[in-house]
Design an enzyme around this catalytic site. Sequence first.
Site, PDB file in Angstrom:
ATOM      1  N   CYS A 166      -1.375  23.916  76.622  1.00  0.00           N
ATOM      2  CA  CYS A 166      -2.876  23.757  76.214  1.00  0.00           C
ATOM      3  C   CYS A 166      -2.830  24.204  74.847  1.00  0.00           C
ATOM      4  O   CYS A 166      -2.569  25.031  74.855  1.00  0.00           O
ATOM      5  CB  CYS A 166      -3.517  24.211  77.592  1.00  0.00           C
ATOM      6  SG  CYS A 166      -3.434  24.036  79.503  1.00  0.00           S
TER       7      CYS A 166
ATOM      8  N   SER B 190     -10.779  23.375  78.482  1.00  0.00           N
ATOM      9  CA  SER B 190     -10.122  24.110  77.030  1.00  0.00           C
ATOM     10  C   SER B 190      -8.016  22.692  77.288  1.00  0.00           C
ATOM     11  O   SER B 190      -8.316  21.833  78.638  1.00  0.00           O
ATOM     12  CB  SER B 190      -9.120  25.075  77.842  1.00  0.00           C
ATOM     13  OG  SER B 190      -9.738  26.589  77.647  1.00  0.00           O
ATOM     14  N   LYS B 191      -7.667  22.772  76.180  1.00  0.00           N
ATOM     15  CA  LYS B 191      -7.135  21.286  76.099  1.00  0.00           C
ATOM     16  C   LYS B 191      -6.209  21.479  76.800  1.00  0.00           C
ATOM     17  O   LYS B 191      -4.813  21.684  76.392  1.00  0.00           O
ATOM     18  CB  LYS B 191      -6.611  21.111  74.265  1.00  0.00           C
ATOM     19  CG  LYS B 191      -7.980  20.966  73.261  1.00  0.00           C
ATOM     20  CD  LYS B 191      -7.779  21.000  71.623  1.00  0.00           C
ATOM     21  CE  LYS B 191      -8.544  20.087  71.151  1.00  0.00           C
ATOM     22  NZ  LYS B 191      -7.716  19.327  70.160  1.00  0.00           N
ATOM     23  N   CYS B 192      -5.851  20.657  77.692  1.00  0.00           N
ATOM     24  CA  CYS B 192      -5.276  20.473  79.044  1.00  0.00           C
ATOM     25  C   CYS B 192      -4.755  18.732  78.726  1.00  0.00           C
ATOM     26  O   CYS B 192      -3.449  18.002  78.951  1.00  0.00           O
ATOM     27  CB  CYS B 192      -4.607  21.499  80.015  1.00  0.00           C
ATOM     28  SG  CYS B 192      -5.163  22.615  79.682  1.00  0.00           S
ATOM     29  N   GLY B 193      -5.672  17.967  79.335  1.00  0.00           N
ATOM     30  CA  GLY B 193      -5.574  17.083  79.601  1.00  0.00           C
ATOM     31  C   GLY B 193      -7.161  16.355  79.273  1.00  0.00           C
ATOM     32  O   GLY B 193      -7.734  16.782  78.314  1.00  0.00           O
TER      33      GLY B 193
END
Lengths: 181, 77
Positions: free
Chosen positions: A81, A33-36
């Site tokens: 995120c 998932s879009k965290c980093g």
Amino acid sequence: MNVYDFTAKNKRGEDKSLADYKNNVLLIVNTASKCGFTYQYDELQKLYDAYKDKGFVVLGFPCNQFAGQEPGSNDEVQQFCKLNYGVTFPIFAKGDVRGDNAQPLFKFLTAQKKFEGFDMNHPIASKLLDALKQNFPEFLEGDGIKWNFTKFLIDRSGNVVKRFEPTTNPAEIAKDIENLL
Amino acid sequence: MVKVYSFEGCPYCDKVKKYLAARGIAYEVHDIEENPEDAAECQRISGDLTVPVTTIDGKNFVLGFDKKKIDELLATA
């Protein structure tokens, strides 16, 4: 043996044979998932959009094994995120990509193509390396998946051609994809 | 009731949940990846599918793990 010998669970939990992708060039990626590494999803989607008509498919394998510790998250202002949104390439069911419980496909991929180090010119490489040394030193041993967005390029016959670490941006892989199409 | 919109594998979501638990505050988890209704509600509240979103009334919300803002939100309840 090649990638067509493997099956993986799709998002609905059904078995999907990778032989269904025969004659395509594949990029197999463990996603998160879009965290980093937020931009890599977008770049993967762009690659898919650019080459899908020529027989190129990105296969995303979500994995939470690296999610708890995002490299550099302590220094980042961003403390949230984003859910992947607008991704149209196939995403499989969540599963492990390293360790004893890793999906067989990933055991095969990492046995085929060894870890050859990060590209230390990548802006996040030194942070990633520090985070791994500090939190998961065991991840740095051997050829297992080191972090989210490790990419494996597969030719039209199912052979594993090349491995790219998280420190190679998807956009940089375009040339290698073109060579196989 | 405090609601936390989140999804699995989001470390900041976990931080919010831990922080609330440490303060002894009960909360509901709404997984926007698993439940389309929760995703729609998160989108309605915050205008995006970015989490964690912490809210009590579905109007005022805090995006991200921001202790100060979460404290302020709780103080209004």
